[in-house]
Scaffold this active site. Structure first.
Site, PDB file in Angstrom:
ATOM      1  N   ARG A   1     -19.972  44.395-145.557  1.00  0.00           N
ATOM      2  CA  ARG A   1     -18.818  45.277-145.407  1.00  0.00           C
ATOM      3  C   ARG A   1     -17.654  44.777-146.260  1.00  0.00           C
ATOM      4  O   ARG A   1     -17.578  43.616-146.644  1.00  0.00           O
ATOM      5  CB  ARG A   1     -18.382  45.386-143.948  1.00  0.00           C
ATOM      6  CG  ARG A   1     -17.846  44.069-143.354  1.00  0.00           C
ATOM      7  CD  ARG A   1     -16.348  44.001-143.351  1.00  0.00           C
ATOM      8  NE  ARG A   1     -15.861  42.705-142.909  1.00  0.00           N
ATOM      9  CZ  ARG A   1     -15.472  41.739-143.745  1.00  0.00           C
ATOM     10  NH1 ARG A   1     -15.530  41.918-145.040  1.00  0.00           N
ATOM     11  NH2 ARG A   1     -15.037  40.575-143.278  1.00  0.00           N
TER      12      ARG A   1
ATOM     13  N   HIS B   1      -7.822  40.267-141.189  1.00  0.00           N
ATOM     14  CA  HIS B   1      -7.537  39.182-140.254  1.00  0.00           C
ATOM     15  C   HIS B   1      -6.670  39.593-139.073  1.00  0.00           C
ATOM     16  O   HIS B   1      -5.873  38.794-138.572  1.00  0.00           O
ATOM     17  CB  HIS B   1      -6.904  37.993-140.980  1.00  0.00           C
ATOM     18  CG  HIS B   1      -7.854  37.298-141.898  1.00  0.00           C
ATOM     19  ND1 HIS B   1      -8.938  36.583-141.445  1.00  0.00           N
ATOM     20  CD2 HIS B   1      -7.904  37.239-143.253  1.00  0.00           C
ATOM     21  CE1 HIS B   1      -9.616  36.107-142.477  1.00  0.00           C
ATOM     22  NE2 HIS B   1      -9.014  36.495-143.577  1.00  0.00           N
TER      23      HIS B   1
ATOM     24  N   GLY C   1     -16.939  36.644-148.451  1.00  0.00           N
ATOM     25  CA  GLY C   1     -16.031  37.473-147.661  1.00  0.00           C
ATOM     26  C   GLY C   1     -16.536  38.878-147.442  1.00  0.00           C
ATOM     27  O   GLY C   1     -15.767  39.768-147.063  1.00  0.00           O
TER      28      GLY C   1
ATOM     29  N   SER D   1     -21.859  38.490-145.073  1.00  0.00           N
ATOM     30  CA  SER D   1     -23.292  38.185-145.127  1.00  0.00           C
ATOM     31  C   SER D   1     -23.744  37.472-143.855  1.00  0.00           C
ATOM     32  O   SER D   1     -24.840  37.754-143.335  1.00  0.00           O
ATOM     33  CB  SER D   1     -23.612  37.329-146.353  1.00  0.00           C
ATOM     34  OG  SER D   1     -22.889  36.111-146.331  1.00  0.00           O
TER      35      SER D   1
ATOM     36  N   ASP E   1     -16.705  42.835-138.206  1.00  0.00           N
ATOM     37  CA  ASP E   1     -17.891  42.827-139.061  1.00  0.00           C
ATOM     38  C   ASP E   1     -19.084  43.469-138.371  1.00  0.00           C
ATOM     39  O   ASP E   1     -19.818  44.270-138.955  1.00  0.00           O
ATOM     40  CB  ASP E   1     -18.245  41.390-139.457  1.00  0.00           C
ATOM     41  CG  ASP E   1     -17.125  40.707-140.214  1.00  0.00           C
ATOM     42  OD1 ASP E   1     -16.148  41.388-140.571  1.00  0.00           O
ATOM     43  OD2 ASP E   1     -17.230  39.492-140.445  1.00  0.00           O
TER      44      ASP E   1
ATOM     45  N   ASN F   1     -17.292  29.275-147.002  1.00  0.00           N
ATOM     46  CA  ASN F   1     -18.116  29.399-145.804  1.00  0.00           C
ATOM     47  C   ASN F   1     -17.240  29.171-144.580  1.00  0.00           C
ATOM     48  O   ASN F   1     -16.789  28.053-144.323  1.00  0.00           O
ATOM     49  CB  ASN F   1     -19.262  28.380-145.839  1.00  0.00           C
ATOM     50  CG  ASN F   1     -20.249  28.584-144.706  1.00  0.00           C
ATOM     51  OD1 ASN F   1     -19.863  28.621-143.546  1.00  0.00           O
ATOM     52  ND2 ASN F   1     -21.517  28.723-145.043  1.00  0.00           N
ATOM     53  N   LYS F   2     -16.965  30.229-143.826  1.00  0.00           N
ATOM     54  CA  LYS F   2     -15.976  30.127-142.747  1.00  0.00           C
ATOM     55  C   LYS F   2     -16.445  29.251-141.592  1.00  0.00           C
ATOM     56  O   LYS F   2     -15.621  28.792-140.799  1.00  0.00           O
ATOM     57  CB  LYS F   2     -15.587  31.517-142.241  1.00  0.00           C
ATOM     58  CG  LYS F   2     -16.704  32.328-141.599  1.00  0.00           C
ATOM     59  CD  LYS F   2     -16.199  33.716-141.233  1.00  0.00           C
ATOM     60  CE  LYS F   2     -17.295  34.562-140.606  1.00  0.00           C
ATOM     61  NZ  LYS F   2     -16.838  35.937-140.308  1.00  0.00           N
TER      62      LYS F   2
END
Length: 339
Positions: free
Chosen positions: A50, A57, A155, A158, A202, A245-246
């Protein structure tokens, strides 16, 4: 989107598509699957990435967002097995194969030595969430072969698509059908097992997207309203090639917990009876009873400093540092000394 032999179901549940889709990528994945497992896939699952148009945020603050799904997706070929086991393979050779018993896999949802989650940890999160929904009751194990073309750590969701695809695969294998909003909410809570405190945008767009539309998504409760886009509109989604990578850093969770603390401080300083339950900024706004414009003024008045120390936050909320860490912080933000 889930696919297996049978007719398409038109309802609020995730649709079931008849026959093996005539798609070059699916056919290639099917061949790899048969070579590896010695059988044809029983069904396929496809969950899109998406991009968010408006409201970046703020979903974890409880405020509305306007995302749309991408063509890029996570694609899974799956077959059922009698044993309570999970066998994972990936088209991309850099993602190593993984096998585990479905009764003992919880301990492997852990990062590598660099703090980065293994690729299969996201799948385990989705299946863990599904198992908890089913009270750990299951009829079948799974063999899964995964092909993803969403650029990782870009972002574009995935990781959420992978969690959602895994959860959907497992529920479908157990012959469980949920509404789109139910499975979106389940997948949002499931991804938190990886350590990130996402707000649910998401997963919502993954299941509630519609062709030629963005979705105006609101929370508490989760609802989506289609926003039509011009058929000749073109959106360019450009990848900077930078990766973030969050789940591997505390950057994402830091923003989340700072917003949680701001919500708590605003209610405390505006005469709302003490409640140590986690609330979002949108919940704080409702409790205080102010318009969004008034809330902006309150923030300027009540939180004038750019940074607050941990001890300052504790003083305002009338709690000690242990309570602050246990009530509001995440494992990867407990070490922070200012917010």
């Amino acid at each position: 989107m889930s696919a297996e032999m049978g007719n398409e179901i038109k309802c609020d549940t995730v649709p079931i598509i008849s026959n093996t889709p005539c798609d070059e990528r699916i056919n290639s994945l099917s061949c790899l699957f048969e070579e590896e497992f010695g059988t044809k896939p029983s069904f396929y699952v496809r969950v899109p990435g998406r991009v968010n148009i408006i409201g970046e945020h703020i979903d974890y603050c409880g405020y509305p967002v306007l995302p749309m799904a991408l063509e890029q997706d996570i694609l899974i070929a799956a077959s059922l097995i009698q044993e309570p086991e999970l066998h994972l393979r990936n088209v991309n050779s850099k993602y190593k194969s993984f096998d585990t018993k479905l009764t003992t896999f919880e301990h492997v949802i852990t990062p590598d030595v660099n703090g980065k989650p293994f690729w299969y940890s996201y799948i385990l999160c989705g299946i863990k969430g599904a198992l908890e929904y089913l009270h750990n009751k299951m009829n079948k194990g799974l063999q899964l072969y995964i092909d993803g073309n969403i650029p990782p750590a870009s972002g574009l969701s995935s990781s959420s698509a992978l969690v959602s695809a895994a959860c959907l695969s497992f529920l479908h294998a157990q012959n469980i059908s949920l509404s789109k909003t139910e499975i979106a909410a389940l997948c949002a809570s499931s991804e938190r097992y990886i350590g990130t405190q996402g707000g649910g945008m998401d997963q919502a767009i993954a299941f509630l997207a519609e062709k030629l539309s963005a979705q105006y998504i609101t929370f508490q409760p989760l609802q989506a309203t289609s926003v039509g886009l011009p058929e000749d509109a073109v959106f360019v989604v450009a990848h900077s090639l930078a990766e973030a990578n969050k789940a591997a850093t505390n950057d994402f969770n830091r923003r989340v917990i700072e917003c949680r603390l701001a919500a708590q401080i605003l209610t405390a300083l505006n005469g709302i009876p003490e409640d140590k339950k986690i609330i979002t900024l949108s919940e704080a706004q409702k409790k205080i009873g102010k318009s969004l414009k008034d809330m902006i003024r309150l923030v300027c008045d009540n939180l004038p400093k750019e940074y607050y120390s941990k001890s300052e936050v504790c003083d305002i909320l009338n709690i000690n540092e242990d309570e602050l860490e246990n009530l509001y912080l995440t494992p990867n933000t407990k070490h922070l000394t200012e917010f």
